[in-house]
Design a protein around this motif. Structure first.
Motif, PDB file in Angstrom:
ATOM      1  N   ASP A  92     -60.342  35.985  25.220  1.00 38.66           N
ATOM      2  CA  ASP A  92     -58.894  35.873  25.350  1.00 38.66           C
ATOM      3  C   ASP A  92     -58.513  34.426  25.616  1.00 38.66           C
ATOM      4  O   ASP A  92     -59.281  33.681  26.224  1.00 38.66           O
ATOM      5  CB  ASP A  92     -58.426  36.763  26.505  1.00 38.66           C
ATOM      6  N   ASP A  93     -57.337  34.033  25.163  1.00 37.32           N
ATOM      7  CA  ASP A  93     -56.835  32.702  25.495  1.00 37.32           C
ATOM      8  C   ASP A  93     -55.550  32.848  26.295  1.00 37.32           C
ATOM      9  O   ASP A  93     -54.813  33.816  26.127  1.00 37.32           O
ATOM     10  CB  ASP A  93     -56.588  31.876  24.227  1.00 37.32           C
ATOM     11  N   GLY A 123     -56.665  27.889  28.242  1.00 38.55           N
ATOM     12  CA  GLY A 123     -57.919  28.403  28.756  1.00 38.55           C
ATOM     13  C   GLY A 123     -58.423  29.530  27.878  1.00 38.55           C
ATOM     14  O   GLY A 123     -57.633  30.265  27.284  1.00 38.55           O
ATOM     15  N   VAL A 124     -59.734  29.637  27.780  1.00 35.22           N
ATOM     16  CA  VAL A 124     -60.364  30.714  27.019  1.00 35.22           C
ATOM     17  C   VAL A 124     -61.286  31.452  27.978  1.00 35.22           C
ATOM     18  O   VAL A 124     -62.032  30.829  28.741  1.00 35.22           O
ATOM     19  CB  VAL A 124     -61.164  30.156  25.823  1.00 35.22           C
ATOM     20  N   VAL A 137     -65.788  37.111  33.122  1.00 31.02           N
ATOM     21  CA  VAL A 137     -67.080  36.660  33.630  1.00 31.02           C
ATOM     22  C   VAL A 137     -67.403  35.225  33.236  1.00 31.02           C
ATOM     23  O   VAL A 137     -68.370  34.648  33.736  1.00 31.02           O
ATOM     24  CB  VAL A 137     -68.230  37.602  33.206  1.00 31.02           C
ATOM     25  N   ASP A 138     -66.604  34.649  32.362  1.00 29.87           N
ATOM     26  CA  ASP A 138     -66.777  33.238  32.013  1.00 29.87           C
ATOM     27  C   ASP A 138     -65.438  32.725  31.497  1.00 29.87           C
ATOM     28  O   ASP A 138     -64.640  33.493  30.950  1.00 29.87           O
ATOM     29  CB  ASP A 138     -67.859  33.053  30.950  1.00 29.87           C
ATOM     30  N   TRP A 139     -65.202  31.439  31.695  1.00 32.47           N
ATOM     31  CA  TRP A 139     -63.933  30.861  31.278  1.00 32.47           C
ATOM     32  C   TRP A 139     -64.116  29.380  31.101  1.00 32.47           C
ATOM     33  O   TRP A 139     -64.984  28.754  31.710  1.00 32.47           O
ATOM     34  CB  TRP A 139     -62.822  31.160  32.290  1.00 32.47           C
ATOM     35  N   ARG A 140     -63.311  28.830  30.218  1.00 29.17           N
ATOM     36  CA  ARG A 140     -63.357  27.416  29.896  1.00 29.17           C
ATOM     37  C   ARG A 140     -61.943  26.903  29.700  1.00 29.17           C
ATOM     38  O   ARG A 140     -61.052  27.623  29.269  1.00 29.17           O
ATOM     39  CB  ARG A 140     -64.138  27.153  28.608  1.00 29.17           C
ATOM     40  N   THR A 173     -68.254  18.091  23.437  1.00 30.80           N
ATOM     41  CA  THR A 173     -67.232  19.009  22.949  1.00 30.80           C
ATOM     42  C   THR A 173     -67.508  19.429  21.520  1.00 30.80           C
ATOM     43  O   THR A 173     -66.824  20.284  20.987  1.00 30.80           O
ATOM     44  CB  THR A 173     -65.835  18.370  23.029  1.00 30.80           C
ATOM     45  N   SER A 174     -68.521  18.831  20.891  1.00 37.51           N
ATOM     46  CA  SER A 174     -68.820  19.200  19.511  1.00 37.51           C
ATOM     47  C   SER A 174     -69.310  20.648  19.437  1.00 37.51           C
ATOM     48  O   SER A 174     -69.116  21.313  18.438  1.00 37.51           O
ATOM     49  CB  SER A 174     -69.869  18.260  18.928  1.00 37.51           C
ATOM     50  N   ARG A 175     -69.959  21.141  20.486  1.00 42.41           N
ATOM     51  CA  ARG A 175     -70.467  22.517  20.505  1.00 42.41           C
ATOM     52  C   ARG A 175     -69.373  23.514  20.797  1.00 42.41           C
ATOM     53  O   ARG A 175     -69.287  24.551  20.184  1.00 42.41           O
ATOM     54  CB  ARG A 175     -71.560  22.691  21.567  1.00 42.41           C
ATOM     55  N   SER A 176     -68.547  23.213  21.800  1.00 41.01           N
ATOM     56  CA  SER A 176     -67.660  24.261  22.276  1.00 41.01           C
ATOM     57  C   SER A 176     -66.177  23.881  22.293  1.00 41.01           C
ATOM     58  O   SER A 176     -65.336  24.752  22.306  1.00 41.01           O
ATOM     59  CB  SER A 176     -68.068  24.664  23.695  1.00 41.01           C
ATOM     60  N   GLY A 177     -65.861  22.595  22.349  1.00 36.26           N
ATOM     61  CA  GLY A 177     -64.461  22.207  22.452  1.00 36.26           C
ATOM     62  C   GLY A 177     -63.837  22.635  23.761  1.00 36.26           C
ATOM     63  O   GLY A 177     -62.646  22.770  23.871  1.00 36.26           O
ATOM     64  N   SER A 178     -64.678  22.868  24.767  1.00 36.77           N
ATOM     65  CA  SER A 178     -64.130  23.367  26.017  1.00 36.77           C
ATOM     66  C   SER A 178     -64.905  22.833  27.198  1.00 36.77           C
ATOM     67  O   SER A 178     -66.011  22.332  27.070  1.00 36.77           O
ATOM     68  CB  SER A 178     -64.173  24.890  26.034  1.00 36.77           C
ATOM     69  N   LEU A 179     -64.269  22.924  28.346  1.00 31.52           N
ATOM     70  CA  LEU A 179     -64.849  22.460  29.611  1.00 31.52           C
ATOM     71  C   LEU A 179     -64.828  23.601  30.609  1.00 31.52           C
ATOM     72  O   LEU A 179     -63.897  24.399  30.603  1.00 31.52           O
ATOM     73  CB  LEU A 179     -64.029  21.309  30.182  1.00 31.52           C
TER      74      LEU A 179
END
Length: 182
Positions: A92-93, A123-124, A137-140, A173-179
């Motif tokens: 979800d975003d 956020g995702v 259970v996980d978020w970025r 960020t090349s892998r996921s585009g997220s932090l």
């Protein structure tokens, strides 16, 4: 949730923390997140926490105390998998509307929260779900191109603010585009 259930859950999630004060402030932070109140940033949370509302100690735990959020998320996912017995994973975003640009990863971007392009963080999250329950259970936090120094669309002002916002100078960020959210 009863207080003793919350204390037991916090003890389980934060058990690997090296120091007693980290475990204590982890439990206080968790309680603060679950209290009523729209804003979940340090100042309003500390005000709602009563005698545990030490703003400085809470801020220190969240921003500078050395603990691994990925490890806590892994413990959470393991625990929720046992409880929920998921039959689906949900991605979800969510948009977090922002008036200014001081927060990490704020940019003008589309968010369903507002239904338009606006100033926000995106956020995702990943949720375990069954017919009767779900749990994130996980978020970025999504890293917009303007914040990525390797992007041709990099904004020098936003790239310069990465350090102030606690974003490493060369996040992969090349892998996921997220932090990770912290």
């Amino acid at each position: 949730m009863r207080a003793c259930d919350l204390e037991d859950f916090a003890a389980e999630m934060f058990e690997p923390f090296a120091r007693v004060d980290q475990r204590r402030w982890g439990a206080v932070y968790l309680r603060g997140l679950l209290l009523d109140g729209r804003r979940k940033s340090v100042e309003p949370m500390a005000a709602r926490l009563g005698e545990d509302g030490n703003r400085q100690a809470l801020a220190n735990f969240i921003t500078t105390s050395p603990w691994d959020a990925a490890h806590v998320r892994a413990r959470l996912a393991w625990r929720m998998q046992q409880v929920i017995k998921p039959t689906a994973l949900i991605v979800d975003d969510t948009g977090f509307l922002k008036d200014g640009d001081a927060s990490a990863c704020v940019a003008r971007q589309y968010t369903g929260t507002a239904g338009k392009v606006t100033n926000c963080q995106a956020g995702v999250s990943l949720h375990l779900a069954s017919d009767s329950a779900s749990a994130a259970v996980d978020w970025r936090l999504f890293l917009p191109e303007g914040w990525d120094p390797a992007s041709p669309k990099a904004d020098p002002g936003k790239v310069a603010r990465r350090t102030t916002c606690g974003i490493p100078p060369t996040s992969d960020t090349s892998r996921s585009g997220s932090l990770p959210w912290t």
